[in-house]
Design a protein around this motif. Structure first.
Motif, PDB file in Angstrom:
ATOM      1  N   SER A  91       0.869  -1.185   0.000  1.00 11.47           N
ATOM      2  CA  SER A  91       0.000   0.000   0.000  1.00 11.47           C
ATOM      3  C   SER A  91       0.905   1.234   0.000  1.00 11.47           C
ATOM      4  N   THR A  92       1.347   1.602  -1.185  1.00 10.81           N
ATOM      5  CA  THR A  92       2.389   2.621  -1.339  1.00 10.81           C
ATOM      6  C   THR A  92       1.867   3.828  -2.105  1.00 10.81           C
ATOM      7  N   ASP A  93       2.277   4.993  -1.669  1.00 13.12           N
ATOM      8  CA  ASP A  93       2.100   6.236  -2.427  1.00 13.12           C
ATOM      9  C   ASP A  93       3.486   6.833  -2.667  1.00 13.12           C
ATOM     10  N   ILE A  94       3.659   7.508  -3.799  1.00 12.67           N
ATOM     11  CA  ILE A  94       4.929   8.168  -4.074  1.00 12.67           C
ATOM     12  C   ILE A  94       4.679   9.470  -4.806  1.00 12.67           C
ATOM     13  N   LYS A  95       5.381  10.499  -4.398  1.00  5.65           N
ATOM     14  CA  LYS A  95       5.334  11.804  -5.057  1.00  5.65           C
ATOM     15  C   LYS A  95       6.779  12.241  -5.317  1.00  5.65           C
ATOM     16  N   ILE A  96       7.020  12.814  -6.486  1.00  3.85           N
ATOM     17  CA  ILE A  96       8.376  13.186  -6.889  1.00  3.85           C
ATOM     18  C   ILE A  96       8.402  14.667  -7.232  1.00  3.85           C
ATOM     19  N   GLY A  97       9.319  15.405  -6.594  1.00  2.53           N
ATOM     20  CA  GLY A  97       9.507  16.817  -6.883  1.00  2.53           C
ATOM     21  C   GLY A  97      10.794  17.067  -7.633  1.00  2.53           C
ATOM     22  N   SER A  98      11.195  18.331  -7.707  1.00  3.20           N
ATOM     23  CA  SER A  98      12.403  18.689  -8.462  1.00  3.20           C
ATOM     24  C   SER A  98      13.667  18.152  -7.807  1.00  3.20           C
ATOM     25  N   SER A  99      13.689  18.081  -6.475  1.00  2.00           N
ATOM     26  CA  SER A  99      14.879  17.573  -5.780  1.00  2.00           C
ATOM     27  C   SER A  99      14.489  16.794  -4.525  1.00  2.00           C
ATOM     28  N   TRP A 100      13.349  16.137  -4.567  1.00  2.00           N
ATOM     29  CA  TRP A 100      12.890  15.346  -3.431  1.00  2.00           C
ATOM     30  C   TRP A 100      11.946  14.242  -3.884  1.00  2.00           C
ATOM     31  N   ILE A 101      11.835  13.222  -3.041  1.00  2.00           N
ATOM     32  CA  ILE A 101      10.894  12.114  -3.245  1.00  2.00           C
ATOM     33  C   ILE A 101      10.154  11.903  -1.931  1.00  2.00           C
ATOM     34  N   ILE A 124       8.384   8.788   4.186  1.00  2.00           N
ATOM     35  CA  ILE A 124       9.841   8.819   4.009  1.00  2.00           C
ATOM     36  C   ILE A 124      10.163   9.948   3.038  1.00  2.00           C
ATOM     37  N   PHE A 125      10.827  10.947   3.572  1.00  2.00           N
ATOM     38  CA  PHE A 125      11.164  12.138   2.790  1.00  2.00           C
ATOM     39  C   PHE A 125      12.625  12.019   2.355  1.00  2.00           C
ATOM     40  N   ILE A 126      12.837  11.816   1.044  1.00  2.00           N
ATOM     41  CA  ILE A 126      14.184  11.636   0.499  1.00  2.00           C
ATOM     42  C   ILE A 126      14.605  12.927  -0.202  1.00  2.00           C
ATOM     43  N   LEU A 127      15.673  13.538   0.298  1.00  2.10           N
ATOM     44  CA  LEU A 127      16.186  14.781  -0.275  1.00  2.10           C
ATOM     45  C   LEU A 127      17.386  14.500  -1.174  1.00  2.10           C
ATOM     46  N   CYS A 128      17.685  15.431  -2.043  1.00  2.00           N
ATOM     47  CA  CYS A 128      18.844  15.301  -2.933  1.00  2.00           C
ATOM     48  C   CYS A 128      20.123  15.278  -2.110  1.00  2.00           C
ATOM     49  N   PRO A 134      21.294   5.421   1.048  1.00  2.00           N
ATOM     50  CA  PRO A 134      20.846   6.674   1.649  1.00  2.00           C
ATOM     51  C   PRO A 134      21.688   7.088   2.860  1.00  2.00           C
ATOM     52  N   ASP A 135      21.871   8.407   3.008  1.00  2.00           N
ATOM     53  CA  ASP A 135      22.685   8.967   4.085  1.00  2.00           C
ATOM     54  C   ASP A 135      21.823   9.837   4.996  1.00  2.00           C
ATOM     55  N   HIS A 136      22.390  10.117   6.196  1.00  3.88           N
ATOM     56  CA  HIS A 136      21.761  11.036   7.160  1.00  3.88           C
ATOM     57  C   HIS A 136      20.303  10.644   7.434  1.00  3.88           C
ATOM     58  N   VAL A 137      20.109   9.373   7.698  1.00  2.70           N
ATOM     59  CA  VAL A 137      18.758   8.869   7.968  1.00  2.70           C
ATOM     60  C   VAL A 137      18.359   9.255   9.391  1.00  2.70           C
ATOM     61  N   THR A 138      17.245   9.935   9.534  1.00  7.61           N
ATOM     62  CA  THR A 138      16.753  10.342  10.853  1.00  7.61           C
ATOM     63  C   THR A 138      15.252  10.142  10.918  1.00  7.61           C
ATOM     64  N   MET A 156      15.922  11.438   4.888  1.00 12.47           N
ATOM     65  CA  MET A 156      17.231  10.921   4.463  1.00 12.47           C
ATOM     66  C   MET A 156      17.657  11.633   3.191  1.00 12.47           C
ATOM     67  N   GLN A 157      18.876  11.357   2.750  1.00 12.31           N
ATOM     68  CA  GLN A 157      19.413  11.971   1.535  1.00 12.31           C
ATOM     69  C   GLN A 157      19.922  10.890   0.581  1.00 12.31           C
ATOM     70  N   SER A 158      19.707  11.113  -0.700  1.00  6.71           N
ATOM     71  CA  SER A 158      20.196  10.194  -1.732  1.00  6.71           C
ATOM     72  C   SER A 158      20.264  10.931  -3.062  1.00  6.71           C
ATOM     73  N   SER A 159      21.202  10.529  -3.893  1.00 11.28           N
ATOM     74  CA  SER A 159      21.363  11.175  -5.197  1.00 11.28           C
ATOM     75  C   SER A 159      20.218  10.844  -6.152  1.00 11.28           C
ATOM     76  N   ILE A 160      19.395   9.828  -5.834  1.00 13.49           N
ATOM     77  CA  ILE A 160      18.283   9.497  -6.732  1.00 13.49           C
ATOM     78  C   ILE A 160      17.245  10.610  -6.751  1.00 13.49           C
ATOM     79  N   ALA A 161      17.253  11.470  -5.717  1.00 11.84           N
ATOM     80  CA  ALA A 161      16.289  12.571  -5.658  1.00 11.84           C
ATOM     81  C   ALA A 161      16.786  13.824  -6.369  1.00 11.84           C
ATOM     82  N   CYS A 162      18.015  13.811  -6.853  1.00 11.75           N
ATOM     83  CA  CYS A 162      18.582  15.003  -7.489  1.00 11.75           C
ATOM     84  C   CYS A 162      18.093  15.131  -8.929  1.00 11.75           C
ATOM     85  N   PRO A 163      17.932  16.348  -9.411  1.00  9.37           N
ATOM     86  CA  PRO A 163      17.547  16.533 -10.812  1.00  9.37           C
ATOM     87  C   PRO A 163      18.681  16.086 -11.725  1.00  9.37           C
TER      88      PRO A 163
END
Length: 259
Positions: A91-101, A124-128, A134-138, A156-163
Motif C-alpha cells: 500500500s504505497t504512495d509516491i510523489k516526486i519533486g524537483s529535488s525530493w521524493i 519517508i522524505f528523500i532529499l537530494c 541513503p545517508d543522514h537517515v533520521t 534521508m538523503q540520496s542522489s536518486i532525488a537530485c535533478p
C-alpha cells in the motif's frame, strides 16, 4: 537447441525481474511507473533509532521485510523484542519533486487506543544528496496526537532525488572547440606526414602561419606589458657616438671620466 534457448530466456527473464520488479503496489499506473526511480535502492535497507533509544526502525525501498513491511518497528530494551509493521509495501504512495521524493507506506499495524485505532503509516522524505546512500537517515517525529491520519516521518538523503545534471552552454562550446582543434591537428598532421612527406616540426599543419601568429602575439604582449617607451628620448650623445659603437653604459662611463 530449443532447451538451451529456453534456459537463456529464463535466465534473462529472471535477471530483468530481479533488477526492475518492485514489491510496491500503488493506486495508479503513473505512481507505479514512478516507483522505478527507486531502482538503485531496491536492494538496500537502513536502520535508524529514535532519539530516546527505545525503538529501532528498519526501512526498505519497495522490498518486502517481514509481513510485507516497508518499515518495521522493533522495541528495544525488553527481554522479548516486539515488532510492529509501520507501513506495508503493498500500500504505497509516491510523489516526486524537483529535488525530493516523498514515499509513503500505509496499512501498518493498527494503533491500540489512539489515532482512532487506524493503521500506522510511514512517510519517508528523500532529499537530494551527494551520494547514492541513503545517508543522514533520521526519524523526525511520530505524530500520534490526533484522532486520525497519524504518521511516522523519516528523512534521508540520496542522489536518486537530485535533478538530472545538464551542461551549460559555455561547457558545450569549450568541448566543441577542443574537438575541432584536436581534429584539425590530427588530420593536418596526417596530411603533412603522408601526403607532403614532411618530417620533424614541418609536420605541424600551417606551421608558417602559427609562427607569424606567435610572433604577432608576442609583439602585442610586449607592447601592452612593457614598462618603457622604445621611442623615449635617450640621453645626450656627442657627434660620432653611433659611429664609435658606444652603448649607454659606456657613454655614462665616458661622462664620469675627468676631462
Amino acid at each position: 537447441m530449443n532447451s538451451h534457448l529456453l534456459q537463456i530466456f529464463v535466465a534473462i527473464s529472471y535477471h530483468v525481474a530481479t533488477v526492475y520488479c518492485s514489491d510496491c503496489i500503488t493506486d495508479s499506473a503513473a505512481e507505479q511507473n514512478a516507483i522505478k526511480v527507486l531502482d538503485p535502492l531496491f536492494e538496500k535497507s537502513v536502520e535508524v533509532k529514535d532519539a530516546s533509544g527505545n525503538f529501532s526502525y528498519s526501512i526498505s525501498f519497495c522490498k518486502k521485510l517481514d509481513n510485507d513491511a516497508g518499515v518495521l518497528q522493533t522495541t528495544l530494551g525488553e527481554e522479548e523484542a516486539k515488532t510492529h509493521v509501520v507501513g506495508k509495501v503493498t500500500s504505497t504512495d509516491i510523489k516526486i519533486g524537483s529535488s525530493w521524493i516523498f514515499l509513503t507506506y500505509k496499512d501498518g499495524d493498527p494503533y491500540g487506543s489512539h489515532c482512532g485505532s487506524e493503521g500506522r503509516q510511514a512517510h519517508i522524505f528523500i532529499l537530494c544528496g551527494s551520494s547514492l546512500g541513503p545517508d543522514h537517515v533520521t526519524i523526525i517525529e511520530e505524530n500520534n496526537n490526533k484522532s486520525k491520519d497519524c504518521y511516522y516521518l523519516f528523512e534521508m538523503q540520496s542522489s536518486i532525488a537530485c535533478p538530472p545534471s545538464s551542461m551549460s552552454f559555455g561547457w558545450i562550446l569549450v568541448i566543441i572547440i577542443l574537438c575541432l582543434s584536436g581534429a584539425y591537428l590530427l588530420l593536418g598532421f596526417l596530411y603533412q606526414r603522408f601526403v607532403q612527406r614532411a618530417k620533424g616540426k614541418e609536420q605541424i599543419p600551417n606551421l608558417s602561419f602559427w609562427r607569424k601568429f606567435g610572433n604577432t602575439a608576442a609583439d602585442g604582449c610586449n607592447y601592452v606589458c612593457r614598462c618603457t617607451d622604445p621611442n623615449e628620448a635617450r640621453s645626450y650623445k656627442g657627434l660620432g657616438d653611433d659611429q664609435l659603437g658606444l652603448d649607454e653604459d659606456e657613454e655614462r662611463d665616458e661622462n664620469i671620466l675627468p676631462m
